[in-house]
Scaffold this motif. Sequence first.
Motif, short mmCIF file in Angstrom:
data_model
loop_
_atom_site.label_atom_id
_atom_site.label_comp_id
_atom_site.label_asym_id
_atom_site.label_seq_id
_atom_site.Cartn_x
_atom_site.Cartn_y
_atom_site.Cartn_z
N PRO A 1 0.81 -1.22 0.00
CA PRO A 1 0.00 0.00 0.00
C PRO A 1 0.84 1.27 0.00
CG PRO A 1 -0.84 -1.58 1.60
CD PRO A 1 0.48 -2.11 1.11
N ASP B 1 -3.15 4.89 -1.60
CA ASP B 1 -4.09 3.85 -1.20
C ASP B 1 -4.76 4.22 0.12
OD1 ASP B 1 -3.46 2.18 -3.41
OD2 ASP B 1 -1.67 1.49 -2.36
N GLU C 1 -7.28 6.60 -0.67
CA GLU C 1 -8.15 6.08 -1.72
C GLU C 1 -8.30 7.09 -2.86
OE1 GLU C 1 -11.78 4.87 0.15
OE2 GLU C 1 -10.84 3.19 1.22
#
Length: 289
Positions: free
Chosen positions: A3, A7, A10
Motif C-alpha cells: 500500500p 491507497d 483512496e
Amino acid sequence: MTPSWYDVLEVDPDASPAEIRAAWKAGVVDLDPTDRRFRLLNKAAEVLLDEQGRLEHDRALAADAAADARAEEAGPEVATVPVGEPDLAASETPVDAEAPPAEDAVVLARAHHGPGPVTTGVLGLLAVLLLVATVVSLVAGGAPSATNDTASDALPDAREVAAARAAAEAAIVPVLSYDYRQLEQDKQAAISYMTPEYAGEYEQLFEAVVAVNAPSTETVVSVEVLDSGIVRTGEDLVDVLLFVNRPTTNKQQTTPVIYKDQATVRMRDIGGEWLVDCLIAGSGGTCES
C-alpha cells in the motif's frame, strides 16, 4: 505492490491537491484524534500535499513497480524490493480536520530544497538553531513530560484549546518576522509571546544569527498566517501546526519573494496565558514531549 499513501486516502496517483485534500477531510471527519487511522490519514495528506514529499514518494513507488516487474520476469526466486506499508511510527503529528491546504507548506529550513535567497538562509538557520536548542534543553531535563496519556481532567478543554490556537496564530507573526531597520524592537516583540525559558534561548539565537546577518543583507521578513490545526494536547500545553506565507525582501531582491512555510508551535499555559515554549520548523516537525 504494498500500500502507498494514495491507497490510504483512496485516491489515484495523479490526483490533484484539491482531490487529496477533499479525501483527507472526508476520511478524518468522523474519527477520533487518538484513532490509528486518523493519524495514518493525516500522515498520508502531509506527504502527498507537500511537493517534495510527494515527489520522493512517487520515486519510491516507481522503484517498487520496477522491482515487481523484474521479479515477475525472473520468476519466484527473485525477491522484490517493496516501498513498504506507510509507517505509522513516522506519523506522530496528527493534524485536525481544520488544517489548511498542505501543498502550501514548504519547510522553513530549506536545506534539502536547494539554496534560495540569502534571507532564506538566515531564517532557515535560525529555525534549525531553535530546534537544536530545544532538543538540548529537553535532554537536560528542561521540559516536563506531556502526552495524551495525561489524565483527561488535566487536559485543556475546548475553550482552552481554542485560546491556545489563537495565541499561536498571533505569536507566530512576531516570532518569525523581522526588519533589519528595527531588530531590537522586533526581538522584544517576539519575546513577549514566549515563556521565560524559551525567550532566553530565542534571544541568544536571534543575536547570533539575525542580528549579525540581517543588517548587511537588508533583510525584511513578514509573516501572514494562512491557517492552523491542533496537533496534540497535554497537561497545560497545546501543540499547534501553523501554515504561513513569508514575504521576504533584501537588498538584492526588492520585490517580495513569498515563501510558503509551516511550523509546529508548542503553547504552554503560564498563569492563564498561552505562551510559545517550543518552535519546530518544517513538514512533520513536532516538539518532543
